[in-house]
Design a protein around this motif. Sequence first.
Motif, PDB file in Angstrom:
ATOM      1  N   VAL A  51       0.711  -1.174  -0.029  1.00  0.00           N
ATOM      2  CA  VAL A  51      -0.123  -0.129  -0.083  1.00  0.00           C
ATOM      3  C   VAL A  51       0.707   1.324  -0.109  1.00  0.00           C
ATOM      4  CG1 VAL A  51      -1.575   1.559   1.384  1.00  0.00           C
ATOM      5  CG2 VAL A  51      -1.878  -0.982   1.058  1.00  0.00           C
ATOM      6  N   ALA A  52       1.821   1.188   0.791  1.00  0.00           N
ATOM      7  CA  ALA A  52       2.701   2.655   0.993  1.00  0.00           C
ATOM      8  C   ALA A  52       3.367   2.720  -0.540  1.00  0.00           C
ATOM      9  CB  ALA A  52       3.923   2.162   2.288  1.00  0.00           C
ATOM     10  N   TRP A  53       3.805   1.777  -0.854  1.00  0.00           N
ATOM     11  CA  TRP A  53       4.586   2.082  -2.253  1.00  0.00           C
ATOM     12  C   TRP A  53       3.488   2.279  -3.365  1.00  0.00           C
ATOM     13  CZ3 TRP A  53       9.358   3.514  -2.607  1.00  0.00           C
ATOM     14  CH2 TRP A  53      10.173   3.180  -1.752  1.00  0.00           C
ATOM     15  N   GLU A  54       2.320   1.883  -3.361  1.00  0.00           N
ATOM     16  CA  GLU A  54       1.465   2.254  -4.314  1.00  0.00           C
ATOM     17  C   GLU A  54       1.018   3.535  -4.178  1.00  0.00           C
ATOM     18  OE1 GLU A  54      -1.334  -1.761  -5.475  1.00  0.00           O
ATOM     19  OE2 GLU A  54      -1.955  -0.493  -3.750  1.00  0.00           O
ATOM     20  N   GLN A  55       0.949   4.092  -2.823  1.00  0.00           N
ATOM     21  CA  GLN A  55       0.669   5.414  -2.526  1.00  0.00           C
ATOM     22  C   GLN A  55       1.828   6.408  -3.118  1.00  0.00           C
ATOM     23  OE1 GLN A  55      -2.323   6.760  -1.138  1.00  0.00           O
ATOM     24  NE2 GLN A  55      -2.880   4.884  -1.696  1.00  0.00           N
ATOM     25  N   SER A  56       3.039   5.805  -2.914  1.00  0.00           N
ATOM     26  CA  SER A  56       4.231   6.710  -3.477  1.00  0.00           C
ATOM     27  C   SER A  56       4.262   6.848  -5.138  1.00  0.00           C
ATOM     28  CB  SER A  56       5.501   5.873  -3.227  1.00  0.00           C
ATOM     29  OG  SER A  56       5.882   4.918  -4.173  1.00  0.00           O
ATOM     30  N   LEU A  57       3.597   5.755  -5.588  1.00  0.00           N
ATOM     31  CA  LEU A  57       3.483   5.775  -6.964  1.00  0.00           C
ATOM     32  C   LEU A  57       2.139   6.633  -7.568  1.00  0.00           C
ATOM     33  CD1 LEU A  57       3.773   4.743 -10.078  1.00  0.00           C
ATOM     34  CD2 LEU A  57       2.160   2.898  -9.343  1.00  0.00           C
ATOM     35  N   LEU A  58       0.955   6.728  -6.644  1.00  0.00           N
ATOM     36  CA  LEU A  58       0.078   8.069  -6.830  1.00  0.00           C
ATOM     37  C   LEU A  58       0.551   9.258  -6.947  1.00  0.00           C
ATOM     38  CD1 LEU A  58      -2.876   5.747  -5.215  1.00  0.00           C
ATOM     39  CD2 LEU A  58      -2.650   6.788  -7.733  1.00  0.00           C
ATOM     40  N   GLY A  59       1.672   9.381  -5.571  1.00  0.00           N
ATOM     41  CA  GLY A  59       2.024  10.707  -5.575  1.00  0.00           C
ATOM     42  C   GLY A  59       2.764  11.069  -6.700  1.00  0.00           C
ATOM     43  N   LEU A  60       3.660  10.334  -7.388  1.00  0.00           N
ATOM     44  CA  LEU A  60       4.456  10.584  -8.246  1.00  0.00           C
ATOM     45  C   LEU A  60       3.465  10.888  -9.542  1.00  0.00           C
ATOM     46  CD1 LEU A  60       6.970  10.443 -10.251  1.00  0.00           C
ATOM     47  CD2 LEU A  60       6.657   7.843 -10.509  1.00  0.00           C
ATOM     48  N   LEU A  61       2.441  10.072  -9.811  1.00  0.00           N
ATOM     49  CA  LEU A  61       1.941  10.345 -10.989  1.00  0.00           C
ATOM     50  C   LEU A  61       0.914  11.580 -10.938  1.00  0.00           C
ATOM     51  CD1 LEU A  61       0.603   6.628 -11.824  1.00  0.00           C
ATOM     52  CD2 LEU A  61       2.545   7.915 -12.972  1.00  0.00           C
ATOM     53  N   ASN A  62       0.710  11.793  -9.813  1.00  0.00           N
ATOM     54  CA  ASN A  62      -0.091  13.082  -9.395  1.00  0.00           C
ATOM     55  C   ASN A  62       0.646  14.344  -9.194  1.00  0.00           C
ATOM     56  OD1 ASN A  62      -2.749  12.052  -9.974  1.00  0.00           O
ATOM     57  ND2 ASN A  62      -2.376  10.885  -7.839  1.00  0.00           N
ATOM     58  N   SER A  63       1.899  14.250  -9.335  1.00  0.00           N
ATOM     59  CA  SER A  63       2.827  15.292  -9.169  1.00  0.00           C
ATOM     60  C   SER A  63       2.931  15.777  -7.721  1.00  0.00           C
ATOM     61  CB  SER A  63       2.518  16.492  -9.923  1.00  0.00           C
ATOM     62  OG  SER A  63       2.825  15.981 -11.393  1.00  0.00           O
ATOM     63  N   VAL A  64       2.920  14.975  -6.626  1.00  0.00           N
ATOM     64  CA  VAL A  64       2.919  14.961  -5.302  1.00  0.00           C
ATOM     65  C   VAL A  64       4.152  14.347  -4.767  1.00  0.00           C
ATOM     66  CG1 VAL A  64       1.965  14.623  -3.105  1.00  0.00           C
ATOM     67  CG2 VAL A  64       0.428  15.074  -5.119  1.00  0.00           C
ATOM     68  N   PRO A  65       4.874  15.119  -4.150  1.00  0.00           N
ATOM     69  CA  PRO A  65       6.241  14.366  -3.633  1.00  0.00           C
ATOM     70  C   PRO A  65       6.018  13.209  -2.965  1.00  0.00           C
ATOM     71  CG  PRO A  65       6.311  16.682  -2.843  1.00  0.00           C
ATOM     72  CD  PRO A  65       4.778  16.578  -3.406  1.00  0.00           C
ATOM     73  N   ARG A  66       6.704  12.087  -3.110  1.00  0.00           N
ATOM     74  CA  ARG A  66       6.178  10.708  -2.894  1.00  0.00           C
ATOM     75  C   ARG A  66       6.350  10.398  -1.495  1.00  0.00           C
ATOM     76  NH1 ARG A  66       9.491   6.772  -6.863  1.00  0.00           N
ATOM     77  NH2 ARG A  66       7.942   5.332  -5.999  1.00  0.00           N
ATOM     78  N   HIS A  67       7.369  11.205  -0.542  1.00  0.00           N
ATOM     79  CA  HIS A  67       7.296  10.968   0.644  1.00  0.00           C
ATOM     80  C   HIS A  67       5.968  11.454   1.369  1.00  0.00           C
ATOM     81  CE1 HIS A  67       8.542  15.418   0.519  1.00  0.00           C
ATOM     82  NE2 HIS A  67       8.227  15.388   1.794  1.00  0.00           N
ATOM     83  N   GLN A  68       5.505  12.671   0.927  1.00  0.00           N
ATOM     84  CA  GLN A  68       4.010  13.078   1.358  1.00  0.00           C
ATOM     85  C   GLN A  68       2.986  11.915   1.186  1.00  0.00           C
ATOM     86  OE1 GLN A  68       3.158  16.899  -0.173  1.00  0.00           O
ATOM     87  NE2 GLN A  68       4.890  17.831   0.893  1.00  0.00           N
ATOM     88  N   ALA A  69       3.184  11.538   0.024  1.00  0.00           N
ATOM     89  CA  ALA A  69       1.938  10.669  -0.365  1.00  0.00           C
ATOM     90  C   ALA A  69       2.130   9.260   0.530  1.00  0.00           C
ATOM     91  CB  ALA A  69       2.078  10.133  -2.077  1.00  0.00           C
ATOM     92  N   MET A  70       3.403   8.915   0.764  1.00  0.00           N
ATOM     93  CA  MET A  70       3.772   7.608   1.756  1.00  0.00           C
ATOM     94  C   MET A  70       3.508   8.179   3.500  1.00  0.00           C
ATOM     95  SD  MET A  70       7.231   6.300   0.044  1.00  0.00           S
ATOM     96  CE  MET A  70       7.050   4.525   0.573  1.00  0.00           C
ATOM     97  N   GLY A  71       3.341   9.284   3.448  1.00  0.00           N
ATOM     98  CA  GLY A  71       3.355   9.693   4.939  1.00  0.00           C
ATOM     99  C   GLY A  71       4.399   9.493   5.705  1.00  0.00           C
ATOM    100  N   ILE A  72       5.620   9.726   5.227  1.00  0.00           N
ATOM    101  CA  ILE A  72       6.760   9.733   5.805  1.00  0.00           C
ATOM    102  C   ILE A  72       7.405  11.067   5.554  1.00  0.00           C
ATOM    103  CG2 ILE A  72       7.121   7.250   5.721  1.00  0.00           C
ATOM    104  CD1 ILE A  72       8.929   7.440   3.393  1.00  0.00           C
ATOM    105  N   SER A  73       8.670  11.320   6.344  1.00  0.00           N
ATOM    106  CA  SER A  73       9.379  12.413   6.300  1.00  0.00           C
ATOM    107  C   SER A  73      10.288  12.221   4.958  1.00  0.00           C
ATOM    108  CB  SER A  73      10.166  12.414   7.394  1.00  0.00           C
ATOM    109  OG  SER A  73      11.448  11.667   7.359  1.00  0.00           O
ATOM    110  N   GLU A  74      10.669  13.497   4.503  1.00  0.00           N
ATOM    111  CA  GLU A  74      11.492  13.615   3.288  1.00  0.00           C
ATOM    112  C   GLU A  74      12.966  13.117   3.764  1.00  0.00           C
ATOM    113  OE1 GLU A  74      12.638  17.106   0.261  1.00  0.00           O
ATOM    114  OE2 GLU A  74      11.827  17.760   1.844  1.00  0.00           O
ATOM    115  N   GLU A  75      13.262  13.243   4.825  1.00  0.00           N
ATOM    116  CA  GLU A  75      14.678  12.756   5.151  1.00  0.00           C
ATOM    117  C   GLU A  75      14.578  11.273   5.046  1.00  0.00           C
ATOM    118  OE1 GLU A  75      17.560  12.486   9.380  1.00  0.00           O
ATOM    119  OE2 GLU A  75      15.589  13.597   9.242  1.00  0.00           O
ATOM    120  N   VAL A  76      13.713  10.546   5.586  1.00  0.00           N
ATOM    121  CA  VAL A  76      13.564   9.012   5.552  1.00  0.00           C
ATOM    122  C   VAL A  76      13.462   8.721   4.035  1.00  0.00           C
ATOM    123  CG1 VAL A  76      11.897   7.229   6.182  1.00  0.00           C
ATOM    124  CG2 VAL A  76      12.444   8.691   7.802  1.00  0.00           C
ATOM    125  N   TYR A  77      12.578   9.429   3.347  1.00  0.00           N
ATOM    126  CA  TYR A  77      12.361   9.107   1.790  1.00  0.00           C
ATOM    127  C   TYR A  77      13.787   9.137   1.132  1.00  0.00           C
ATOM    128  CZ  TYR A  77      10.766   8.641  -2.780  1.00  0.00           C
ATOM    129  OH  TYR A  77      10.618   8.141  -4.112  1.00  0.00           O
TER     130      TYR A  77
END
Length: 165
Positions: free
Chosen positions: A41-67
Amino acid sequence: MKLIAQRRSELEALIAPLSEAQLTTPGPDGWAIKDHLAHIVAWEQSLLGLLNSVPRHQAMGISEEVYHSDVDVINRTIYERNTDRPLTDVLADFRQSHEAVLERLARMTDDDLRRPYAYYLPDEPDDNPSPNPPPVLGWIRGNTDEHYEEHIHWIQSLLGQGRAD
């Protein structure tokens, strides 16, 4: 789309007959099947973030530092965030996330699939600064059918049906 449907059907068929205990009992590495599903789920959310031009870390619900750290750190963070979640919530997210991916992909044209990563997220660091960057299709496959196949093997191993590759 055919490969995504095929691998997802295999994954769904694998988990459908399992009991709650089978889905939630941790394996030797500490991950239960439920944890694998939350990870997908988390990685699908990252994909949706990418395709919707939303930073992937935000879409995954993790910090940019972790990402922007090691993938093992990202996966450990996903695991820690989800391991205590109820199975019903994880399964609902597992199905809902996949439907959202399918809906997003259905709206894409062949030209969209050929566009590079940077087209969708121009402000993110480019991991492939080639003059001919690969198409976003590679990220789509890596976060759908290829990822499902990888976790099918892990789940089969947890069930004693094979070995994890």
